[in-house]
Write a protein that holds these residues in place. Structure first.
Motif, PDB file in Angstrom:
ATOM      1  N   VAL A  92       0.871  -1.171   0.000  1.00  0.00           N
ATOM      2  CA  VAL A  92       0.000   0.000   0.000  1.00  0.00           C
ATOM      3  C   VAL A  92       0.911   1.226   0.000  1.00  0.00           C
ATOM      4  O   VAL A  92       1.819   1.315   0.828  1.00  0.00           O
ATOM      5  N   TYR A  93       0.666   2.123  -0.925  1.00  0.00           N
ATOM      6  CA  TYR A  93       1.495   3.320  -1.070  1.00  0.00           C
ATOM      7  C   TYR A  93       0.750   4.533  -0.515  1.00  0.00           C
ATOM      8  O   TYR A  93      -0.436   4.741  -0.827  1.00  0.00           O
ATOM      9  N   TYR A  94       1.472   5.312   0.290  1.00  0.00           N
ATOM     10  CA  TYR A  94       0.902   6.490   0.929  1.00  0.00           C
ATOM     11  C   TYR A  94       1.697   7.729   0.522  1.00  0.00           C
ATOM     12  O   TYR A  94       2.930   7.690   0.499  1.00  0.00           O
ATOM     13  N   CYS A  95       1.001   8.811   0.238  1.00  0.00           N
ATOM     14  CA  CYS A  95       1.721  10.072   0.115  1.00  0.00           C
ATOM     15  C   CYS A  95       1.643  10.814   1.436  1.00  0.00           C
ATOM     16  O   CYS A  95       0.696  10.617   2.223  1.00  0.00           O
ATOM     17  N   ALA A  96       2.634  11.648   1.677  1.00  0.00           N
ATOM     18  CA  ALA A  96       2.724  12.366   2.936  1.00  0.00           C
ATOM     19  C   ALA A  96       3.304  13.748   2.696  1.00  0.00           C
ATOM     20  O   ALA A  96       4.056  13.954   1.733  1.00  0.00           O
ATOM     21  N   ALA A  97       2.956  14.684   3.562  1.00  0.00           N
ATOM     22  CA  ALA A  97       3.436  16.057   3.436  1.00  0.00           C
ATOM     23  C   ALA A  97       3.927  16.568   4.786  1.00  0.00           C
ATOM     24  O   ALA A  97       3.341  16.263   5.830  1.00  0.00           O
ATOM     25  N   ALA A  98       5.008  17.350   4.715  1.00  0.00           N
ATOM     26  CA  ALA A  98       5.574  17.964   5.916  1.00  0.00           C
ATOM     27  C   ALA A  98       5.763  19.449   5.642  1.00  0.00           C
ATOM     28  O   ALA A  98       6.322  19.818   4.610  1.00  0.00           O
ATOM     29  N   ALA A  99       5.327  20.288   6.587  1.00  0.00           N
ATOM     30  CA  ALA A  99       5.474  21.732   6.431  1.00  0.00           C
ATOM     31  C   ALA A  99       6.925  22.118   6.676  1.00  0.00           C
ATOM     32  O   ALA A  99       7.365  22.205   7.817  1.00  0.00           O
ATOM     33  N   VAL A 100       7.685  22.292   5.597  1.00  0.00           N
ATOM     34  CA  VAL A 100       9.113  22.610   5.669  1.00  0.00           C
ATOM     35  C   VAL A 100       9.369  23.791   4.757  1.00  0.00           C
ATOM     36  O   VAL A 100       9.005  23.747   3.582  1.00  0.00           O
ATOM     37  N   TYR A 101      10.037  24.830   5.261  1.00  0.00           N
ATOM     38  CA  TYR A 101      10.225  26.050   4.474  1.00  0.00           C
ATOM     39  C   TYR A 101      11.663  26.224   4.028  1.00  0.00           C
ATOM     40  O   TYR A 101      12.200  27.316   3.971  1.00  0.00           O
ATOM     41  N   SER A 102      12.290  25.098   3.683  1.00  0.00           N
ATOM     42  CA  SER A 102      13.654  25.135   3.182  1.00  0.00           C
ATOM     43  C   SER A 102      13.839  23.911   2.309  1.00  0.00           C
ATOM     44  O   SER A 102      12.875  23.210   2.004  1.00  0.00           O
ATOM     45  N   ASP A 103      15.072  23.630   1.905  1.00  0.00           N
ATOM     46  CA  ASP A 103      15.337  22.439   1.107  1.00  0.00           C
ATOM     47  C   ASP A 103      15.741  21.245   1.980  1.00  0.00           C
ATOM     48  O   ASP A 103      16.419  20.340   1.520  1.00  0.00           O
ATOM     49  N   TYR A 104      15.313  21.242   3.216  1.00  0.00           N
ATOM     50  CA  TYR A 104      15.496  20.074   4.077  1.00  0.00           C
ATOM     51  C   TYR A 104      14.502  18.999   3.663  1.00  0.00           C
ATOM     52  O   TYR A 104      13.337  19.291   3.392  1.00  0.00           O
ATOM     53  N   ILE A 105      14.982  17.749   3.616  1.00  0.00           N
ATOM     54  CA  ILE A 105      14.103  16.630   3.286  1.00  0.00           C
ATOM     55  C   ILE A 105      13.899  15.770   4.521  1.00  0.00           C
ATOM     56  O   ILE A 105      14.831  15.103   4.966  1.00  0.00           O
ATOM     57  N   PRO A 106      12.713  15.751   5.088  1.00  0.00           N
ATOM     58  CA  PRO A 106      12.439  14.814   6.186  1.00  0.00           C
ATOM     59  C   PRO A 106      12.449  13.390   5.651  1.00  0.00           C
ATOM     60  O   PRO A 106      11.821  13.110   4.621  1.00  0.00           O
ATOM     61  N   LEU A 107      13.161  12.505   6.319  1.00  0.00           N
ATOM     62  CA  LEU A 107      13.256  11.114   5.867  1.00  0.00           C
ATOM     63  C   LEU A 107      12.466  10.152   6.747  1.00  0.00           C
ATOM     64  O   LEU A 107      12.249   9.008   6.356  1.00  0.00           O
ATOM     65  N   LEU A 108      12.059  10.593   7.914  1.00  0.00           N
ATOM     66  CA  LEU A 108      11.349   9.718   8.834  1.00  0.00           C
ATOM     67  C   LEU A 108       9.850   9.967   8.755  1.00  0.00           C
ATOM     68  O   LEU A 108       9.407  11.111   8.633  1.00  0.00           O
ATOM     69  N   SER A 109       9.078   8.893   8.877  1.00  0.00           N
ATOM     70  CA  SER A 109       7.629   9.037   8.773  1.00  0.00           C
ATOM     71  C   SER A 109       7.067   9.948   9.864  1.00  0.00           C
ATOM     72  O   SER A 109       6.098  10.674   9.642  1.00  0.00           O
ATOM     73  N   LEU A 110       7.695   9.938  11.053  1.00  0.00           N
ATOM     74  CA  LEU A 110       7.172  10.756  12.142  1.00  0.00           C
ATOM     75  C   LEU A 110       7.338  12.245  11.885  1.00  0.00           C
ATOM     76  O   LEU A 110       6.733  13.071  12.576  1.00  0.00           O
ATOM     77  N   GLU A 111       8.141  12.608  10.888  1.00  0.00           N
ATOM     78  CA  GLU A 111       8.328  14.024  10.552  1.00  0.00           C
ATOM     79  C   GLU A 111       7.214  14.549   9.643  1.00  0.00           C
ATOM     80  O   GLU A 111       7.153  15.748   9.379  1.00  0.00           O
ATOM     81  N   TYR A 112       6.372  13.656   9.154  1.00  0.00           N
ATOM     82  CA  TYR A 112       5.309  14.057   8.240  1.00  0.00           C
ATOM     83  C   TYR A 112       3.995  14.226   8.994  1.00  0.00           C
ATOM     84  O   TYR A 112       3.585  13.361   9.769  1.00  0.00           O
ATOM     85  N   ASP A 113       3.348  15.354   8.731  1.00  0.00           N
ATOM     86  CA  ASP A 113       2.155  15.715   9.481  1.00  0.00           C
ATOM     87  C   ASP A 113       0.858  15.286   8.805  1.00  0.00           C
ATOM     88  O   ASP A 113      -0.169  15.145   9.467  1.00  0.00           O
ATOM     89  N   TYR A 114       0.907  15.103   7.492  1.00  0.00           N
ATOM     90  CA  TYR A 114      -0.315  14.842   6.738  1.00  0.00           C
ATOM     91  C   TYR A 114      -0.117  13.597   5.873  1.00  0.00           C
ATOM     92  O   TYR A 114       0.921  13.426   5.236  1.00  0.00           O
ATOM     93  N   TRP A 115      -1.155  12.762   5.850  1.00  0.00           N
ATOM     94  CA  TRP A 115      -1.095  11.491   5.143  1.00  0.00           C
ATOM     95  C   TRP A 115      -2.367  11.265   4.344  1.00  0.00           C
ATOM     96  O   TRP A 115      -3.471  11.643   4.777  1.00  0.00           O
ATOM     97  N   GLY A 116      -2.188  10.603   3.198  1.00  0.00           N
ATOM     98  CA  GLY A 116      -3.345  10.138   2.460  1.00  0.00           C
ATOM     99  C   GLY A 116      -3.822   8.798   3.008  1.00  0.00           C
ATOM    100  O   GLY A 116      -3.234   8.248   3.943  1.00  0.00           O
ATOM    101  N   GLN A 117      -4.864   8.272   2.386  1.00  0.00           N
ATOM    102  CA  GLN A 117      -5.477   7.029   2.870  1.00  0.00           C
ATOM    103  C   GLN A 117      -4.783   5.791   2.309  1.00  0.00           C
ATOM    104  O   GLN A 117      -5.020   4.677   2.791  1.00  0.00           O
ATOM    105  N   GLY A 118      -3.950   5.963   1.300  1.00  0.00           N
ATOM    106  CA  GLY A 118      -3.220   4.849   0.707  1.00  0.00           C
ATOM    107  C   GLY A 118      -3.888   4.301  -0.537  1.00  0.00           C
ATOM    108  O   GLY A 118      -5.108   4.386  -0.714  1.00  0.00           O
ATOM    109  N   THR A 119      -3.068   3.751  -1.420  1.00  0.00           N
ATOM    110  CA  THR A 119      -3.560   3.090  -2.625  1.00  0.00           C
ATOM    111  C   THR A 119      -2.755   1.808  -2.823  1.00  0.00           C
ATOM    112  O   THR A 119      -1.541   1.789  -2.656  1.00  0.00           O
ATOM    113  N   GLN A 120      -3.459   0.729  -3.154  1.00  0.00           N
ATOM    114  CA  GLN A 120      -2.816  -0.589  -3.261  1.00  0.00           C
ATOM    115  C   GLN A 120      -2.120  -0.735  -4.610  1.00  0.00           C
ATOM    116  O   GLN A 120      -2.714  -0.460  -5.665  1.00  0.00           O
TER     117      GLN A 120
END
Length: 125
Positions: A92-120
């Motif tokens: 199941v694939y999920y998209c996620a978004a993190a409010a970041v105002y620079s070119d930092y890339i969060p790599l951990l799932s806990l850094e992402y605040d918003y998630w979709g419901q997933g698609t198989q």
């Protein structure tokens, strides 16, 4: 911010799929985006990441050269183009978004605040 994925399905090994993640409620230029996946009995893992500006992308080693992440700010949509799919990509694939105002890339799932419901995504002959 609300996220809705689409584009999953059944595909044969070697085939391609393009996942979409439609965002609403805010503008994507304020968010780093990522695609995670979770296979049965396994932990969720990140496979592709893009910065809020879209300038920098990172990929998990097993998908490098096969997957491409992108986001279209004007359409408020992120994408994951998946080529040369393998049975091991089934998840199941999920998209996620993190409010970041620079070119930092969060790599951990806990850094992402918003998630979709997933698609198989199922890769099988």
């Amino acid at each position: 911010l609300q996220l809705v994925e689409s584009g999953g399905g059944l595909v044969q090994p070697g085939g391609s799929l393009r996942l979409s993640c439609a965002a609403s409620g805010d503008y994507l230029h304020d968010y780093a985006m990522a695609w995670f996946r979770q296979a049965p009995g396994k932990e969720r893992e990140g496979v592709a990441y893009v910065t809020s500006s879209g300038a920098i992308r990172e990929y998990e080693d097993s998908v490098k050269g096969r997957f491409t992440i992108d986001k279209d700010i004007a359409k408020s949509t992120a994408y994951l183009q998946m080529n040369s799919l393998e049975p091991e990509d089934t998840a199941v694939y999920y998209c996620a978004a993190a409010a970041v105002y620079s070119d930092y890339i969060p790599l951990l799932s806990l850094e992402y605040d918003y998630w979709g419901q997933g698609t198989q995504v199922t890769v099988s002959s």
